[in-house]
Design a protein around this motif. Structure first.
Motif, PDB file in Angstrom:
ATOM      1  N   PRO A  33       9.986   0.112  -3.172  1.00 18.40           N
ATOM      2  CA  PRO A  33      11.054   0.381  -2.201  1.00 18.40           C
ATOM      3  C   PRO A  33      10.785  -0.197  -0.813  1.00 18.40           C
ATOM      4  O   PRO A  33      11.716  -0.620  -0.130  1.00 18.40           O
ATOM      5  CB  PRO A  33      11.129   1.917  -2.161  1.00 18.40           C
ATOM      6  N   ALA A  34       9.548  -0.246  -0.390  1.00 15.95           N
ATOM      7  CA  ALA A  34       9.217  -0.788   0.934  1.00 15.95           C
ATOM      8  C   ALA A  34       9.000  -2.301   0.881  1.00 15.95           C
ATOM      9  O   ALA A  34       9.496  -3.036   1.732  1.00 15.95           O
ATOM     10  CB  ALA A  34       7.970  -0.095   1.493  1.00 15.95           C
ATOM     11  N   LEU A  35       8.275  -2.769  -0.107  1.00 14.90           N
ATOM     12  CA  LEU A  35       7.937  -4.191  -0.221  1.00 14.90           C
ATOM     13  C   LEU A  35       9.092  -5.014  -0.780  1.00 14.90           C
ATOM     14  O   LEU A  35       9.356  -6.114  -0.311  1.00 14.90           O
ATOM     15  CB  LEU A  35       6.700  -4.359  -1.111  1.00 14.90           C
ATOM     16  N   GLY A  36       9.773  -4.469  -1.760  1.00 13.31           N
ATOM     17  CA  GLY A  36      10.842  -5.193  -2.435  1.00 13.31           C
ATOM     18  C   GLY A  36      10.291  -6.198  -3.429  1.00 13.31           C
ATOM     19  O   GLY A  36       9.119  -6.591  -3.361  1.00 13.31           O
ATOM     20  N   ILE A  37      11.137  -6.603  -4.354  1.00 17.53           N
ATOM     21  CA  ILE A  37      10.730  -7.582  -5.364  1.00 17.53           C
ATOM     22  C   ILE A  37      10.387  -8.909  -4.703  1.00 17.53           C
ATOM     23  O   ILE A  37       9.394  -9.552  -5.045  1.00 17.53           O
ATOM     24  CB  ILE A  37      11.824  -7.762  -6.431  1.00 17.53           C
ATOM     25  N   ALA A  38      11.193  -9.329  -3.741  1.00 21.94           N
ATOM     26  CA  ALA A  38      10.938 -10.602  -3.053  1.00 21.94           C
ATOM     27  C   ALA A  38       9.592 -10.565  -2.334  1.00 21.94           C
ATOM     28  O   ALA A  38       8.848 -11.549  -2.344  1.00 21.94           O
ATOM     29  CB  ALA A  38      12.062 -10.925  -2.073  1.00 21.94           C
ATOM     30  N   ARG A  92       0.833  -1.198   0.000  1.00 20.72           N
ATOM     31  CA  ARG A  92       0.000   0.000   0.000  1.00 20.72           C
ATOM     32  C   ARG A  92       0.871   1.254   0.000  1.00 20.72           C
ATOM     33  O   ARG A  92       0.633   2.197  -0.765  1.00 20.72           O
ATOM     34  CB  ARG A  92      -0.929   0.019   1.218  1.00 20.72           C
ATOM     35  N   SER A  93       1.916   1.247   0.798  1.00 17.52           N
ATOM     36  CA  SER A  93       2.831   2.380   0.863  1.00 17.52           C
ATOM     37  C   SER A  93       3.497   2.635  -0.487  1.00 17.52           C
ATOM     38  O   SER A  93       3.599   3.780  -0.941  1.00 17.52           O
ATOM     39  CB  SER A  93       3.891   2.113   1.940  1.00 17.52           C
ATOM     40  N   ASP A  94       3.934   1.570  -1.142  1.00 17.95           N
ATOM     41  CA  ASP A  94       4.591   1.709  -2.448  1.00 17.95           C
ATOM     42  C   ASP A  94       3.624   2.207  -3.518  1.00 17.95           C
ATOM     43  O   ASP A  94       3.977   3.059  -4.340  1.00 17.95           O
ATOM     44  CB  ASP A  94       5.207   0.378  -2.880  1.00 17.95           C
ATOM     45  N   LEU A  95       2.400   1.677  -3.526  1.00 18.32           N
ATOM     46  CA  LEU A  95       1.408   2.114  -4.516  1.00 18.32           C
ATOM     47  C   LEU A  95       1.062   3.588  -4.319  1.00 18.32           C
ATOM     48  O   LEU A  95       0.947   4.346  -5.291  1.00 18.32           O
ATOM     49  CB  LEU A  95       0.150   1.252  -4.440  1.00 18.32           C
ATOM     50  N   ARG A  96       0.925   4.000  -3.083  1.00 16.33           N
ATOM     51  CA  ARG A  96       0.637   5.413  -2.794  1.00 16.33           C
ATOM     52  C   ARG A  96       1.817   6.307  -3.153  1.00 16.33           C
ATOM     53  O   ARG A  96       1.639   7.378  -3.732  1.00 16.33           O
ATOM     54  CB  ARG A  96       0.275   5.589  -1.319  1.00 16.33           C
ATOM     55  N   ALA A  97       3.027   5.870  -2.800  1.00 16.50           N
ATOM     56  CA  ALA A  97       4.226   6.674  -3.092  1.00 16.50           C
ATOM     57  C   ALA A  97       4.406   6.877  -4.596  1.00 16.50           C
ATOM     58  O   ALA A  97       4.840   7.941  -5.038  1.00 16.50           O
ATOM     59  CB  ALA A  97       5.463   6.014  -2.491  1.00 16.50           C
ATOM     60  N   ALA A  98       4.056   5.866  -5.385  1.00 14.64           N
ATOM     61  CA  ALA A  98       4.173   5.971  -6.846  1.00 14.64           C
ATOM     62  C   ALA A  98       3.027   6.782  -7.451  1.00 14.64           C
ATOM     63  O   ALA A  98       3.092   7.168  -8.615  1.00 14.64           O
ATOM     64  CB  ALA A  98       4.200   4.577  -7.475  1.00 14.64           C
ATOM     65  N   GLY A  99       1.982   7.047  -6.656  1.00 12.78           N
ATOM     66  CA  GLY A  99       0.812   7.748  -7.181  1.00 12.78           C
ATOM     67  C   GLY A  99      -0.004   6.875  -8.108  1.00 12.78           C
ATOM     68  O   GLY A  99      -0.561   7.352  -9.097  1.00 12.78           O
ATOM     69  N   PHE A 100      -0.095   5.583  -7.804  1.00 10.38           N
ATOM     70  CA  PHE A 100      -0.780   4.614  -8.653  1.00 10.38           C
ATOM     71  C   PHE A 100      -2.288   4.763  -8.488  1.00 10.38           C
ATOM     72  O   PHE A 100      -2.943   4.000  -7.779  1.00 10.38           O
ATOM     73  CB  PHE A 100      -0.295   3.199  -8.287  1.00 10.38           C
ATOM     74  N   THR A 101      -2.839   5.783  -9.153  1.00  8.25           N
ATOM     75  CA  THR A 101      -4.265   6.103  -9.084  1.00  8.25           C
ATOM     76  C   THR A 101      -4.836   6.190 -10.497  1.00  8.25           C
ATOM     77  O   THR A 101      -4.095   6.293 -11.481  1.00  8.25           O
ATOM     78  CB  THR A 101      -4.510   7.458  -8.386  1.00  8.25           C
TER      79      THR A 101
END
Length: 194
Positions: free
Chosen positions: A78-83, A10-19
């Motif tokens: 950046p928070a979740l990572g690929i893994a 959720r943090s990564d989607l918000r940080a990217a502005g995925f809206t």
């Protein structure tokens, strides 16, 4: 762990502005309309011409169903990572990072007001390159949007265990609406215990 991973996502989607608005701004109204009709070429062209950063990476990965370079995926998560994204079943990690699901933002207005959320479904025909499997989980499309617009948010009939309609009852218990009390859907309100 899973709760922490979902919070990181959720943090990564918000940080990217995925809206919805950001994606429309990224590739334009006509490309958005083409995507709704199952045509991704206009969005791909617009994305190729843009310096889109993490938003563009998420758009290519989850909306267009395209693999992205590992370095771009790492910047988008950046928070979740690929893994972490792979552990949640969102991506397949390899030489590049490929989508394992379709994840899209949706905006709507209901009786509480405007809201946005992300919906995950199985990859569509564009990403799969062919017909959908029998057990495919559909995303939100024209038919589901039409049906959701027809749903009643007031009193409704409660189904009995036999599948027949029982007596009418209110769908929602009396609550003061707030962002934290927003039910997930009108159907969830109708099916919640009284």
């Amino acid at each position: 762990m899973r709760s922490a991973a979902v919070s990181a996502l959720r943090s990564d989607l918000r940080a990217a502005g995925f809206t919805v608005d950001a994606l429309t701004g990224l590739w334009g109204e006509s490309a958005s309309a083409a995507l709704f009709r199952g045509r991704r070429v206009p969005a791909e062209r617009a994305l190729a011409a843009a310096e889109a950063g993490p938003l563009g990476t998420l758009a290519a990965l989850f909306v267009l169903g395209r693999p992205v370079p590992r370095v771009d995926a790492a910047a988008a998560f950046p928070a979740l990572g690929i893994a972490g994204a792979a552990e949640l079943g969102l991506v397949r990690d390899g030489e590049s990072v490929a989508p394992a699901v379709d994840l899209r933002p949706y905006a709507f207005v209901d009786s509480i007001g405007p809201a946005e959320w992300w919906i995950v479904s199985d990859l569509g025909e564009l990403a799969l390159g062919g017909a959908l499997p029998e057990d495919h989980v559909l995303g939100v499309g024209g038919a589901s949007l039409t049906l959701s617009g027809l749903m009643r948010s007031g009193p409704c009939a409660a189904p009995s265990t036999s599948g027949r309609v029982a007596a009418s009852r209110p769908c929602t218990p009396p609550v003061t609406p707030s962002a934290s009390s927003r039910p997930t859907s009108p159907n969830a309100r109708c099916n919640s215990p009284q």
